[in-house]
Design an enzyme around this catalytic site. Structure first.
Site, PDB file in Angstrom:
ATOM      1  N   SER A 183     -34.633  13.194 -21.023  1.00  0.00           N
ATOM      2  CA  SER A 183     -35.746  12.261 -21.195  1.00  0.00           C
ATOM      3  C   SER A 183     -35.575  11.317 -22.380  1.00  0.00           C
ATOM      4  CB  SER A 183     -37.049  13.043 -21.359  1.00  0.00           C
ATOM      5  OG  SER A 183     -37.001  13.805 -22.545  1.00  0.00           O
ATOM      6  N   HIS A 211     -37.899  14.474 -14.614  1.00  0.00           N
ATOM      7  CA  HIS A 211     -37.741  13.016 -14.796  1.00  0.00           C
ATOM      8  C   HIS A 211     -36.874  12.388 -13.710  1.00  0.00           C
ATOM      9  CE1 HIS A 211     -39.736  12.096 -18.597  1.00  0.00           C
ATOM     10  NE2 HIS A 211     -39.324  13.272 -19.037  1.00  0.00           N
ATOM     11  N   LYS A 242     -45.528  13.567 -13.378  1.00  0.00           N
ATOM     12  CA  LYS A 242     -44.790  12.341 -13.704  1.00  0.00           C
ATOM     13  C   LYS A 242     -44.801  11.413 -12.474  1.00  0.00           C
ATOM     14  CE  LYS A 242     -42.364  14.164 -17.652  1.00  0.00           C
ATOM     15  NZ  LYS A 242     -41.924  15.528 -17.872  1.00  0.00           N
TER      16      LYS A 242
END
Ligand SMILES: *Cc1c(COP(=O)(O)O)cnc(C)c1O
Length: 396
Positions: A183, A211, A242
């Site tokens: 990240s 991610h 996310k």
């Protein structure tokens, strides 16, 4: 007692402030999206959310959540194995398995919990966990809770991984664990090479797709799509917080026996509440949308390419990225904070990261591109970065 302790806390806090490293929260008073308003009344463009597909305020997800509120109520008031399992939670688990091409899925209230609860039930002191040095805090904590022997390899370093696999030969079972996308840099783990080494040294693989899911691979199915390993990696973990709408929820998906044992023994699953029906319903709607169209992933990919190429052309030092994360390297912690503050005045909301979140002297501003950004919004951000970059002599 507290008086002494309070003095200690006050000193710790003032030391953080003196070092210029105190984290302040800005308060958002609109839905999470590309253009937001913060409590000062200022309108800003948001470039620091994990809202990669722009789904946080998606009307279809909101509608699905509202419908579930009306038909299934607000909360489950139970852990899954007592009476916290509804049809929507089951259906969402199925959708996640379909999305990743895996056999079965177990939901958690967060990916932090998924990672916290995955190692201890599956691996014991005879086993080995071989972990990338830059793995997420929740993986590190999860590994700490487990008695397996720990090995660590330098970020994405396949030579080092091979060394560790040789050392781990003496253990009974071995698993290599990596983030899909790291990240802070935005690099993708070389899961193809990791998988090949796992075959060679008789190990299993776990990838945290937090991610990478929704982002990496042509249709956003994550690293196993990118590297043509669908259905092969034994364990994937990920978040609904996310790309997938940004509410709450996490999951572990993979081989069915692994998931079955987690349902029996994974502590955050056994001793923590079920996700609410509305979150499950919105998740189902989201996966249905993604099975029909690839529009958001395509937009995200073109937005990211555009932003990164323009920033490089402007002269910024950008870490090589294969995700929607663009690390603008500044190296100096204070500079990263100053630049982020000035960008906010220009209407661009970004965050500067510094030690200990990233290594010492590798401070940066992390920009997160979204499918929700328009080209005009990207251009505004690039112009603001260029203006402030010149002002602070980051650019010549
Ligand atoms: C964000 C993130 C998590 C935590 O996810 P939550 O669902 O917010 O708890 C775990 N692992 C990685 C790699 C992440 O980026």
């Amino acid at each position: 007692m507290y008086k002494n302790y309070q003095a200690y806390l006050k000193k710790e806090l003032s030391d953080i402030k003196k070092a210029g490293l105190y984290k302040n929260e800005s308060v958002i008073v609109t839905p999470q999206r590309a253009a937001i308003k913060i409590d000062s009344g200022k309108e800003v463009l948001n470039f620091c959310a994990n809202n990669y597909l722009g789904l946080s305020d998606n009307p279809r997800l909101i509608k699905a959540a509202k419908k579930a509120l009306d038909t299934r109520g607000y909360g489950m008031s139970s852990v899954r194995f007592i009476c916290g399992t509804g049809d929507l939670q089951k259906e969402l688990e199925k959708k996640i398995s379909e999305f990743f091409g895996t056999e079965d899925t177990i939901l958690y209230t967060s990916c932090f919990d998924a990672n916290g609860g995955v190692f201890e039930p599956l691996f014991g002191e005879q086993d080995a966990i071989i972990s990338d040095a830059l793995n997420h805090a929740s993986i590190i904590d999860g590994v700490r809770l487990c008695k397996a022997v720990r090995y660590r390899y330098a970020n994405g370093d396949m030579k080092d991984l091979e060394e560790q696999l040789k050392k781990a030969k003496k253990q009974r079972y071995r698993i290599i664990v990596t983030d899909g996308v790291f990240s802070m840099d935005g690099n993708v783990a070389p899961v193809d090479k990791i998988y090949a080494l796992a075959q060679k040294y008789d190990a299993m693989v776990m990838v945290d797709e937090s991610h990478s899911a929704g982002v990496v691979g042509k249709t956003g199915r994550g690293t196993t799509e990118l590297y043509k390993l669908r259905g092969k990696v034994e364990i994937l973990t990920g978040t609904l917080g996310k790309s997938f709408g940004g509410a709450v929820g996490g999951f572990t998906t993979g081989k069915k026996e692994i998931i079955a044992l987690l349902r029996q023994r994974s502590r955050p699953y056994l001793f923590s509440n079920s996700i609410p029906p509305m979150v499950a319903a919105a998740g189902i709607e989201m996966f249905n949308m993604m099975s029909r169209t690839n529009k958001l992933q395509d937009k995200l990919h073109s937005n990211t390419e555009y932003f990164v190429s323009k920033m490089k052309a402007a002269g910024f030092d950008i870490k090589p990225t294969q995700s929607a994360i663009c690390a603008v390297m500044l190296y100096d912690a204070r500079l990263s904070q100053k630049m982020a503050a000035k960008l906010l005045q220009e209407g661009i909301y970004v965050v500067g990261f510094y030690y200990p979140v990233v290594p010492k002297d590798l401070a940066r501003i992390r920009v997160q591109v979204s499918a929700g950004h328009s080209k005009a919004q990207l251009d505004k951000a690039i112009a603001a970065f260029t203006k402030i970059g010149r002002e602070l002599k980051v650019l010549k």
